[in-house]
Design a protein around this motif. Structure first.
Motif, PDB file in Angstrom:
ATOM      1  N   SER A  71       5.547   9.223  -9.347  1.00 30.96           N
ATOM      2  CA  SER A  71       6.216   8.155  -9.237  1.00 30.96           C
ATOM      3  C   SER A  71       7.502   8.642  -8.704  1.00 30.96           C
ATOM      4  CB  SER A  71       6.185   7.152 -10.322  1.00 30.96           C
ATOM      5  OG  SER A  71       5.017   6.833 -10.556  1.00 30.96           O
ATOM      6  N   ARG A  72       8.024   9.654  -9.151  1.00 23.77           N
ATOM      7  CA  ARG A  72       9.425   9.932  -8.929  1.00 23.77           C
ATOM      8  C   ARG A  72       9.406  10.704  -7.566  1.00 23.77           C
ATOM      9  NH1 ARG A  72       9.415  11.470 -14.349  1.00 23.77           N
ATOM     10  NH2 ARG A  72       9.170  13.599 -13.856  1.00 23.77           N
TER      11      ARG A  72
ATOM     12  N   GLN B  33       8.855   7.900  -4.901  1.00 27.44           N
ATOM     13  CA  GLN B  33      10.014   6.840  -4.690  1.00 27.44           C
ATOM     14  C   GLN B  33      11.262   7.690  -3.945  1.00 27.44           C
ATOM     15  OE1 GLN B  33      10.398   3.743  -6.616  1.00 27.44           O
ATOM     16  NE2 GLN B  33      12.189   3.333  -5.290  1.00 27.44           N
TER      17      GLN B  33
ATOM     18  N   SER C 235       7.920   2.611  -4.903  1.00 29.12           N
ATOM     19  CA  SER C 235       7.359   3.144  -6.142  1.00 29.12           C
ATOM     20  C   SER C 235       5.676   3.145  -5.503  1.00 29.12           C
ATOM     21  CB  SER C 235       7.166   2.240  -7.135  1.00 29.12           C
ATOM     22  OG  SER C 235       6.570   1.107  -7.021  1.00 29.12           O
TER      23      SER C 235
ATOM     24  N   ARG D 216       2.795   2.127  -7.022  1.00 30.41           N
ATOM     25  CA  ARG D 216       2.132   0.672  -7.140  1.00 30.41           C
ATOM     26  C   ARG D 216       2.715  -0.351  -6.036  1.00 30.41           C
ATOM     27  NH1 ARG D 216       2.514   2.447 -12.686  1.00 30.41           N
ATOM     28  NH2 ARG D 216       0.544   2.461 -13.625  1.00 30.41           N
ATOM     29  N   ASP D 217       4.170  -0.250  -5.846  1.00 30.73           N
ATOM     30  CA  ASP D 217       4.396  -1.599  -4.947  1.00 30.73           C
ATOM     31  C   ASP D 217       3.970  -0.911  -3.407  1.00 30.73           C
ATOM     32  OD1 ASP D 217       5.957  -2.698  -6.715  1.00 30.73           O
ATOM     33  OD2 ASP D 217       7.819  -1.656  -6.101  1.00 30.73           O
TER      34      ASP D 217
END
Length: 206
Positions: A164-165, A168, A174, A176-177
């Motif tokens: 995730s880091r 992003q 992210s 998920r987004d």
């Protein structure tokens, strides 16, 4: 049958391979093989319109190399190994494992390989690996069906937070987004079935 080898700089991901392949086809060329930094075309070199090809590549942010220096050949080998590990053994791309694997395979100190890569490509070896993993994550997330945690495991991340880091930081969104956005775009682009109008009682046949 004769073929021609091209060496292309700034190819850093799977998307670059697709862009270069489409560009070559648009120019009327027949790519037999397209890899990071290297292309094999069907036919003799004399049949290639070099100025037109060079301009088309530069318009997409690439650069055609007349020949590879020893440093560029070494970088090409590094990229091949990264692509191989990402495909077959992604957990080996974790920093400690990767440096040992790369040094052992190419018989060079990792610090030397890292310095040559940075000087040749204009970005660090670590950053290149991150971009490859994030691009692979984007491809897996694009259909919107795989859970993000599953994608992280498939790409050898030790935990979801690590993916995730990096995701992003590279994309500004992210995982998920990104998956949700791709799913919404797919739903919007899907054809909708038009319901047949219901006839009024007066229109029904007797």
């Amino acid at each position: 049958m004769a073929s021609t080898l091209l060496y292309i700089r700034h190819m850093v991901c799977a998307k670059c391979i697709l862009v270069v392949r489409e560009l070559l086809v648009d120019l009327g060329l027949v790519p037999l093989r397209v890899e990071l930094g290297e292309v094999e075309l069907l036919g003799e070199a004399a049949a290639v319109e070099w100025d037109r090809l060079r301009q088309a590549l530069e318009a997409e942010g690439f650069a055609l190399l007349d020949q590879l220096s020893p440093q560029q050949r070494l970088v090409a080998h590094v990229k091949e190994l990264i692509a191989e590990l990402l495909r077959d053994e992604p957990a080996a791309l974790r920093s400690g494992h990767f440096s040992r694997r790369l040094s052992a395979r190419l018989q060079r100190r990792f610090a030397y390989l890292s310095d040559v890569f940075s000087a040749t490509e204009g970005l660090s070896l670590e950053q290149y690996v991150i971009r490859q993993r994030v691009e692979a994550a984007r491809m897996l997330l694009r259909d919107g069906t795989l859970p993000v945690g599953r994608v992280a495991r498939l790409l050898g991340y030790s935990n979801l937070g690590h993916l995730s880091r990096q995701f992003q930081r590279e994309t500004g969104i992210s995982p998920r987004d990104y998956r949700r956005r791709c799913r919404e775009e797919t739903e919007l682009s899907a054809p909708t079935l038009q319901a047949s109008p219901v006839p009024s009682p007066g229109e029904l046949p007797l």
